[in-house]
Design an enzyme around this catalytic site. Sequence first.
Site, short mmCIF file in Angstrom:
data_model
loop_
_atom_site.label_atom_id
_atom_site.label_comp_id
_atom_site.label_asym_id
_atom_site.label_seq_id
_atom_site.Cartn_x
_atom_site.Cartn_y
_atom_site.Cartn_z
N ARG A 1 0.87 -1.16 0.00
CA ARG A 1 0.00 0.00 0.00
C ARG A 1 0.91 1.22 0.00
O ARG A 1 2.10 1.12 0.27
CB ARG A 1 -0.93 0.02 1.21
N ASN B 1 1.54 5.16 1.48
CA ASN B 1 1.17 6.17 2.45
C ASN B 1 1.98 7.41 2.08
O ASN B 1 2.93 7.33 1.31
CB ASN B 1 1.50 5.69 3.86
#
Lengths: 197, 346, 320
Positions: B223, B225
């Site tokens: 993911r 960020n």
Amino acid sequence: MTAAMISRPVYPGLSPDQYAKTHLILCEGEGAAAVLDMAAKAPKEFFSRALILFCPAGTGYEPKLAALSPKSLWVLPTIATAMFRLRGVLATATMGTRVYAAGTEPFIGSVLQETLAVGIDHKSVFTEHRGSAKRRVQCVHCKGCTDDVTASPFTCTHCGLTLFVRDHYSRRLGAFQGVCVDAEVPGEVPPVEELYR
Amino acid sequence: MGLMFKDETYRGDFTFYNSPEAIRHFPFPFHEDKYMYAVNIEPHTPGPKGSAYEFPIDIDEHYVSDMRDRALVLQEDPLRCQSLPHMITAEWDLVELLMTSMSDAYPEHFTLKRNGDAWHWINRPMGIENEFTFGDTSTLPYPPMEYITRQCQGDFCLLDQRDGDLWMDSGMVTSQADWSLDFDIGMSFKEWHAPVPLAHEIGVFDRALKFLLAMQIGRPVRRLNWTMTINPRLDTSPENYHKWGTDRTTVTPENVGDKVHLRVELQALWRLPRSNAIVFSIRGYLIKMRELVTIPKWGRRMPRVLKTLPPELAAYKGLTRYQDMTIDWLAKYDDGAPTSPGCFPD
Amino acid sequence: MSAPTEIRVRVAEAEAVTPAIKRLKLVPLTSTPLPDFSGGAHTVVHYTDGPRHVRNPYSLMGSPFDPSAYQISVLRVPDSRGGSALIHDGVHEGTEITITSPINLFPIDRRARRHILIAGGIGITPFMAMTAQLDREGADFQLHYAMRDRASGAYWKLLKSIYGHRVHTYFDDTNETLALTRLLDGQPLGTHLYVCGPAGMIDWVLKTAREAGWPEENVHFERFAAPPPGKPFQVALARSKRTIDVAPRESVLEAIEAAGIEPQFLCRGGACGQCETAVLEADGTLHHNDHYLSDDEKASGKKMMICVSRFEGARLVLDL
């Protein structure tokens, strides 16, 4: 910084473990009252298997604890001396020992640090918070811990930086996190709030 | 053809910059013109050639300088690398993962020869060569995790799986966005995420934890960020916040393009084979606003995202002081044209 | 999220270790090696014989340091579903089957100062891999293995030959019993206990450990429930807008899979929590057969584990 308290430990309260072979009970100040409350729920022979380490912290609970007739009652003047004795007891303790800790958060934190070091999972220790809400805070910059913090911001007793107390708790350190409050604009310090009396 | 490694700094005179190839390589994190915290986990499968996702472990032109900055951080503060004793099996698992990934993807720079437990590792850019016995810590100059993460870009945490939870019990963390390994080591998944605003309430961490507990070997996930950093500084640790915090007040309308950096973390997670632990890698990328706007789509989208950011998130990411100034500077690159879906340049 | 990755494998060896236990050695069909695994991991075997589908979990019992093949042991259980018998009888050397990528729901707790492993019967299988790993990691461990008799017990001679005095065997037919209370007494702080075996044995070990004053954090067990049969029922799936019949010997998960929907699962035995499903409507009684949901969650009627739990009543609607 918001005040999410998810890392803050939960202290569910003391309750007697009817099966433990040894009850290793640590209490500080008003924490002794939690032990007395537990005594009301405990079976008769419970304290014949109990070792109590007590830091009075100015309270007068010693006679009442002695009246429980524990196998041993050690009265120790400070948290540091109580932890020294605890390490000695843990060195030869075996499975079947249940640890109980009651008192202020810094006291419980100290007990959990010692028990963690000998392989006791923190969830196995029964805890109850009694007495003041004062905190132990670790300065994230110099790593020094300041005990008995009741306000934020406060001055680190080690490096002198002005720290705000973040609601983030480390069980391993037994402390909340203190972070420099005026790092961006030195001297720009918000008013002191008494939060943890 | 190998990578050309640059000689640059992340402190003092801050000579870090991105080449045009490195700009196109940058993992721009916004797939639409707004941002909200989400689980956004996807399989960590190979991405387009030249992108940050091409290989499982990404090594780029900043490698040698990154590793030099890490060594400086560790020299000042050895607590940035810590490992609880029960994590030693996971440390060796990490050595295997990183050495095989790096030597498979970049054979011109890294070589791993294995003969049973007798391993031979060559790192040409850093001039390192070691023959060692896999599983025997005494045969390496550092403990296994420290040894290999002194040679791999990105921060690394090793998460032990016990009692239906993940425990951050090891890590090499020298380029973090304002969290302390020394403070967080030993915490459970939700405990170390405690300071993150908004996400707990919408159940982000419940879903993420359940997903991660079921992670399988050979199926890594990732993911993105992001945050923003003033000056290309890798060590934005809380430990040194009192030293770098003043950076945030040095932004002026004139220097936004050079001072304000978008900092993206490509977070990838792997199940480790023999320890059953999870490695959580946090690979940081920095890009100056002046570099970012050379991709027209990103130049249009960036100010739009900053305008829609919830104030709690802006505060948590530390942007409040310079958010408006940055939006104003970026405004001249947003002609109002619609942007195409997805993160990649048009 | 999706169901675990499936891998096609060929049975390279099928050996009758005892009259009721068959050891299968599984090798990949392609040159892609099988995924690594850790001691305590299991795989779900998916075997199809004509119209019959079986998906059963089996512990990986080979060494985690041998990546060339997996080893599992299939015990022929005379249960009413007949799944294990189908695999036991139908799978031979050369048979091709499908397995899932391994997952570990029974991991070693490496914080332990000492590991005490207790196996009953076929419950030995996860400990085969765990002992190999603990031994290589230089850990302090001991294995206590109870069997009905010398003929029906598997692998005990092999384990004794490798680990010597660290392996203790107990045979029911010669009245050898594990003196568990004595074993648990006086163990150093930080000792961890692991148990795998028949349900009654697990219950006995958990109870004895509790009565010896052991905290539950130090006691680990692996308990896979087989989906119990029951009365047939219908389940409505709100998101896929389908209504599915669940047969008496079928679980909800199996019925849904047969209809072509692939929910998340790992253990298929009510232990891991991955197939937890929201109950949108239940006009009737949910029969919770899992070990995962808390008593409060079961009582709330808002969730069910579709791998083992059943329903009796007029209407059940699930968020699937």
